[in-house]
Motif scaffolding. Structure first.
Motif, PDB file in Angstrom:
ATOM      1  N   THR A 644      -4.384   0.445 -14.403  1.00  0.00           N
ATOM      2  CA  THR A 644      -2.957   0.732 -14.536  1.00  0.00           C
ATOM      3  C   THR A 644      -2.481   1.357 -13.237  1.00  0.00           C
ATOM      4  OG1 THR A 644      -1.200   1.653 -15.916  1.00  0.00           O
ATOM      5  CG2 THR A 644      -3.138   3.033 -15.615  1.00  0.00           C
ATOM      6  N   HIS A 645      -1.155   1.389 -13.064  1.00  0.00           N
ATOM      7  CA  HIS A 645      -0.598   1.911 -11.812  1.00  0.00           C
ATOM      8  C   HIS A 645       0.628   2.755 -12.123  1.00  0.00           C
ATOM      9  CE1 HIS A 645       1.405   2.102  -7.939  1.00  0.00           C
ATOM     10  NE2 HIS A 645       2.465   1.530  -8.492  1.00  0.00           N
ATOM     11  N   MET A 646       0.755   3.879 -11.395  1.00  0.00           N
ATOM     12  CA  MET A 646       1.930   4.759 -11.550  1.00  0.00           C
ATOM     13  C   MET A 646       2.369   5.232 -10.177  1.00  0.00           C
ATOM     14  SD  MET A 646       0.607   7.014 -14.694  1.00  0.00           S
ATOM     15  CE  MET A 646      -0.099   6.111 -16.057  1.00  0.00           C
ATOM     16  N   CYS A 647       3.658   5.492 -10.039  1.00  0.00           N
ATOM     17  CA  CYS A 647       4.134   5.893  -8.710  1.00  0.00           C
ATOM     18  C   CYS A 647       5.395   6.754  -8.806  1.00  0.00           C
ATOM     19  CB  CYS A 647       4.425   4.645  -7.879  1.00  0.00           C
ATOM     20  SG  CYS A 647       5.424   3.427  -8.724  1.00  0.00           S
ATOM     21  N   TYR A 648       5.677   7.453  -7.701  1.00  0.00           N
ATOM     22  CA  TYR A 648       6.935   8.185  -7.520  1.00  0.00           C
ATOM     23  C   TYR A 648       7.280   9.094  -8.694  1.00  0.00           C
ATOM     24  CZ  TYR A 648       6.651   5.153  -3.705  1.00  0.00           C
ATOM     25  OH  TYR A 648       6.150   4.531  -2.599  1.00  0.00           O
ATOM     26  N   ASP A 729       0.259   2.781  -1.728  1.00  0.00           N
ATOM     27  CA  ASP A 729       0.925   3.609  -2.744  1.00  0.00           C
ATOM     28  C   ASP A 729       1.517   2.783  -3.882  1.00  0.00           C
ATOM     29  OD1 ASP A 729       0.551   6.117  -1.727  1.00  0.00           O
ATOM     30  OD2 ASP A 729       2.483   6.234  -0.705  1.00  0.00           O
ATOM     31  N   CYS A 730       2.013   1.597  -3.554  1.00  0.00           N
ATOM     32  CA  CYS A 730       2.762   0.818  -4.551  1.00  0.00           C
ATOM     33  C   CYS A 730       2.808  -0.629  -4.047  1.00  0.00           C
ATOM     34  CB  CYS A 730       4.161   1.435  -4.688  1.00  0.00           C
ATOM     35  SG  CYS A 730       5.196   0.692  -5.965  1.00  0.00           S
ATOM     36  N   GLY A 731       3.573  -1.471  -4.722  1.00  0.00           N
ATOM     37  CA  GLY A 731       3.678  -2.877  -4.328  1.00  0.00           C
ATOM     38  C   GLY A 731       4.370  -3.043  -2.979  1.00  0.00           C
ATOM     39  N   LEU A 732       4.132  -4.216  -2.384  1.00  0.00           N
ATOM     40  CA  LEU A 732       4.585  -4.434  -1.004  1.00  0.00           C
ATOM     41  C   LEU A 732       5.777  -5.383  -0.931  1.00  0.00           C
ATOM     42  CD1 LEU A 732       0.939  -4.673   0.306  1.00  0.00           C
ATOM     43  CD2 LEU A 732       2.574  -2.872   0.907  1.00  0.00           C
TER      44      LEU A 732
END
Ligand SMILES: CN1c2c(nc(N)[nH]c2=O)NC[C@@H]1CNc1ccc(C(=O)N[C@@H](CCC(=O)N[C@@H](CCC(=O)N[C@@H](CCC(=O)O)C(=O)O)C(=O)O)C(=O)O)cc1
Ligand SMILES: N[C@@H](CCS)C(=O)O
Ligand SMILES: [Zn+2]
Length: 759
Positions: A644-648, A729-732
């Motif tokens: 899973t992914h989480m950001c900001y 950090d996140c998608g590009l």
């Protein structure tokens, strides 16, 4: 008693009905449009926004809500607290400094030009730029932009109310950049500047200033709570009448304080903070204005005018002056339904965007004044939505009812799964991967636009996307990444794309809402029961995996994020809707696994954002959110690895819930804060694998290998290296290939350097 009733708004969308601001900003940044041309577009947008408010008959137009990038950044300039690290020259134009702080200092002169950190605005999908404070921070009235806008509105003949962020919320939103110091200590230096601003507004003839203090809707530490009374006592004499505004949640224990502050009026969120209303009616002194946010500023459903009228009646009976408003700024909803030509008539009839909400306020005002208003059509639409068969799908409810508790649990604990996954995947120490999206190039977006217009056939569009995927796979193989992604070229957006393929959702043509700066999203409308009629991502994932022997991660958006970034139905409990979404996406997870995709990422970047502002509601939310995620993920075999992914967002206060998700690998944004969150995960004993981001995806700057080695070395001192991953950090998607390829090459080199050192 005759009650004076007025209408106003807390703020209006800034991007324009056709995203005029976005296009003007981006062409200015490309050097194609001068600062003066950009300012002219901004002026036109403000004029159009004020004209809408005036046309709807509002008693004030709101000035100060417009921003070229972010309203918190506007306050950083207004209050003269640009961080010293930017080392701006005195002669550097205000606008250039503004964009340098927002986007990183491409042109900055010797100073440390990394953009200000960006984080979520309370529990919304809007991101603000974080002020930086040190014990040396000073304030001064440093910008005339606001006053110029007041004059602009005056020249257009409007009656004005100005909005500013309140001083305490402004400090609260910032971050301390020094140890052993509380930013609240700066209040004494900040208040005189607010005093100056208010005095200057008074000289300009401004009668009312709305001071937004949404932190009143959060649980405040005693020192912050205690700071309100003296702060507002200082501002009370500064000139204009002050309307204190709170929104997004109940003020609860802060409500009495808010009622007692020496201001002329109080705005209460009558939707999410409705629980405050009875107490506020008792406590707010009779001479003060009460503004009730009766129209939902966070959702798009037409207001139930009968219900609203009923809720406002007690206020009319008890107040001398009652103002009606949306619950919060309309920043969070699309501009207008006028451009929506493809929504079917039934659904359209259920909706009210910003412009339509202005009309709702007027209708309520006239009715409360005793005019005879016929809103039977509005009533019919509200009733039609409630009863519509398209909202309800019995098979969805039946599937949920039949769910056993075991459906939410993986077959084995993480340690067992980990062994199975290692044996199957055979990845090196510090495996490298990306978060999913690769550049959404103009060519990709144009192909999609042409396909939507019917100028490109389905087959040609597919072939274009497949070629894009093949390119992404080739690049990743050449760079030597360990776990590949297909790059998400076929997705307009990570939520909208899935909404287009699930039942119960509709999407708009122009329902744009600002996410940050020039970036916008079109939140889908979740109006009914959710199911997944056919596979959504399977074709693209299979295509990508067919091009490489390396593992390709399947890429999905999780149930909580689908919920959080949509306009959701209000006729079912959140927990039920989350479970519907989870089951629909679980079907996709299982299809991917059956197709041989054995790493599947279920993105949940909005998990933290959905956390209720009020602690009392948090446990239920976190339980529902983690249950939904687990239900979505749990159907796979031990050897299938769930990411899973989480950001900001601030993760520290939801770590137990993140652990409870039991994802095999979690990738997080971490680079802008120098891996601060890795420490928090380590201290919480995070048991599974972790991929802290090693470079910022919002900056065009290509990160150096050495910088990433340093970050990784540091992370490896905090967290077991054999459980660490290496990723951005996140998608590009917002970057170009020219930036992405060297950045990822450096990232792979950094991982290899560290592997050699640790191995
Ligand atoms: C991860 N993030 C996301 C959030 N919320 C989401 N719903 N989605 C997210 O990904 N919240 C937190 C963060 C916020 N980050 C971002 C990052 C980037 C964007 C972004 O780039 N938005 C785009 C719009 C994306 C989109 O929907 N594109 C469509 C339509 C594109 C378009 O404008 N087409 C043109 C025609 C084509 C052309 O000529 O270029 C048109 O219609 O006129 C698509 O790709 O089809 C943006 O541009 O702002 C948002 C949030
Ligand atoms: N998979 C998504 C996650 C963004 S939060 C992306 O890479 O854009
Ligand atoms: Zn992300």
């Amino acid at each position: 008693m005759t009650t004076t009733i007025r209408t106003h708004i807390l703020g209006y969308p800034r991007i324009g009905a056709r995203r005029e601001l976005k296009f003007a900003l981006e062409s200015h940044w490309r050097g194609e449009r001068s600062a003066a041309e950009l300012e002219a577009t901004a002026r036109d947008l403000r004029a159009a926004n004020w004209a809408e408010q005036a046309k709807a008959g509002l008693d004030f137009v709101t000035v100060g809500d417009f921003s070229l990038y972010d309203h918190v950044l506007d306050h950083i300039q207004l209050l003269g607290c640009e961080p010293a690290r930017f080392a701006f020259r005195d002669d550097e134009p205000e606008l250039a400094r503004y964009f340098a702080m927002a986007r990183g200092a491409v042109h900055c002169c010797g100073g440390h030009g990394q953009a200000l950190e960006m984080t979520k605005w309370f529990d919304t999908n809007y991101h603000y730029l974080v002020p930086e404070f040190t014990p040396d921070t000073s304030f001064r009235l440093a910008s005339q932009r606001l006053f110029a806008q007041v004059e602009e509105a005056r020249r257009l003949g409007h009656r004005i109310k100005v909005v500013l962020l309140g001083p305490l919320t402004f400090l609260w939103l910032g971050k301390e950049k020094a140890a052993d110091f509380s930013r609240l200590e700066l209040i004494g230096r900040l208040l005189p500047v607010y005093g100056q601003i208010l005095a200057q507004l008074s000289q300009l003839g401004v009668e009312w200033v709305q001071l937004d203090e949404p932190i009143l809707a959060t649980e405040l530490a005693p020192a912050w709570q205690a700071a309100f009374e003296p702060a507002y006592a200082t501002l009370a004499s500064a000139g204009p009448k002050l309307l204190l505004a709170s929104y997004f949640a109940p003020m609860a224990e802060n409500a009495r304080l808010a009622c007692q502050l020496p201001v002329h009026g109080l705005h209460v969120d009558g939707v999410r903070g409705a629980a405050d209303l009875p107490a506020v009616l008792d406590w707010l002194p009779a001479h003060k204005v009460l503004s009730v946010g009766i129209v939902n500023g966070r959702n798009v459903w037409r207001t139930d005018l009968d219900a609203a009228f009923g809720r406002l009646r007690p206020a009319v009976e008890r107040r001398r002056e009652l103002w009606l408003a949306p619950s919060c700024s309309l920043l969070h909803v699309p501009v207008s339904l006028a451009g929506e030509t493809t929504l079917d008539a039934e659904l359209r009839g259920w909706l009210a965007f910003a412009q339509e909400k202005l009309d709702e306020l007027q209708t309520l005002k006239r009715a409360l004044r005793g005019e005879s208003i016929d809103w039977s059509d509005a009533r019919r639409q509200v009733e039609a939505r409630r009863a519509s068969p398209r909202v309800h799908r019995p098979e969805v409810g039946a599937r949920l009812a039949a769910l056993g508790e075991e459906a939410g649990w993986r077959a084995s604990p993480h340690a067992v799964r980990r062994a199975a996954q290692r044996a199957h995947l055979k990845l090196p120490l510090l495996p490298t991967t990306t978060i999913g999206s690769f550049p959404q190039t103009p060519a990709v977006r144009q192909a999609r636009a042409a396909w939507r217009r019917g100028e490109l056939t389905e087959a040609a569009y597919r072939a274009t996307m497949e070629a894009e995927i093949a390119h992404a796979i080739r690049v990743q193989e050449t760079l030597g990444l360990d776990v590949l992604v297909h790059g998400e070229p076929e997705r307009n957006d990570m939520v909208e794309y899935f909404a287009e393929h699930l039942t119960g959702f509709a999407v708009t043509q122009h329902g744009w809402v600002q996410s940050y700066g020039s970036r916008c999203v079109k939140p889908p409308l979740l109006y009914g029961d959710v199911a997944r009629p056919t596979p959504i991502t399977l074709h693209w994932a299979r295509h990508a995996q067919g091009l490489t022997t390396k593992p390709v991660k399947g890429m999905l958006t999780g149930p909580v994020t689908l919920f959080q970034w949509s306009f959701v139905r209000d006729d079912l409990p959140q927990a039920t809707v989350l479970l519907q979404l989870a089951l629909a996406m679980r079907d996709e997870v299982e299809d991917l696994e059956r197709a041989g995709i054995t790493i599947i990422q279920i993105d949940e970047p909005a998990l933290r954002e959905g956390l209720p502002l009020r602690p009392a509601a948090r446990a239920d939310y976190l339980a529902a959110a983690t249950r939904a995620f687990r239900l979505c993920a749990a159907g796979v075999a031990d050897a299938t690895q769930i990411h899973t992914h989480m950001c900001y967002a601030e993760f520290a206060d939801i770590l137990p819930a993140i652990i409870a998700l039991d994802a095999d690998v979690l990738t997080i944004e971490a680079s802008r804060s120098g891996m601060e969150s890795v420490r928090a995960f380590a201290e919480a004993g995070y048991p599974n694998e972790l991929g802290p981001g090693v470079f910022d995806v919002h900056s065009p700057h290509v990160p150096a290998t050495e910088d990433m080695v340093r970050l990784l070395e540091y992370a490896a001192t905090l967290f077991a290296p054999e459980r660490l991953w290496v990723n951005p950090d996140c998608g590009l998607k917002t970057r170009s290939w020219e930036e992405v390829e060297p950045a990822l090459a450096h990232m792979v080199a950094a991982a290899r350097t560290l592997r050699a050192r640790l191995g």
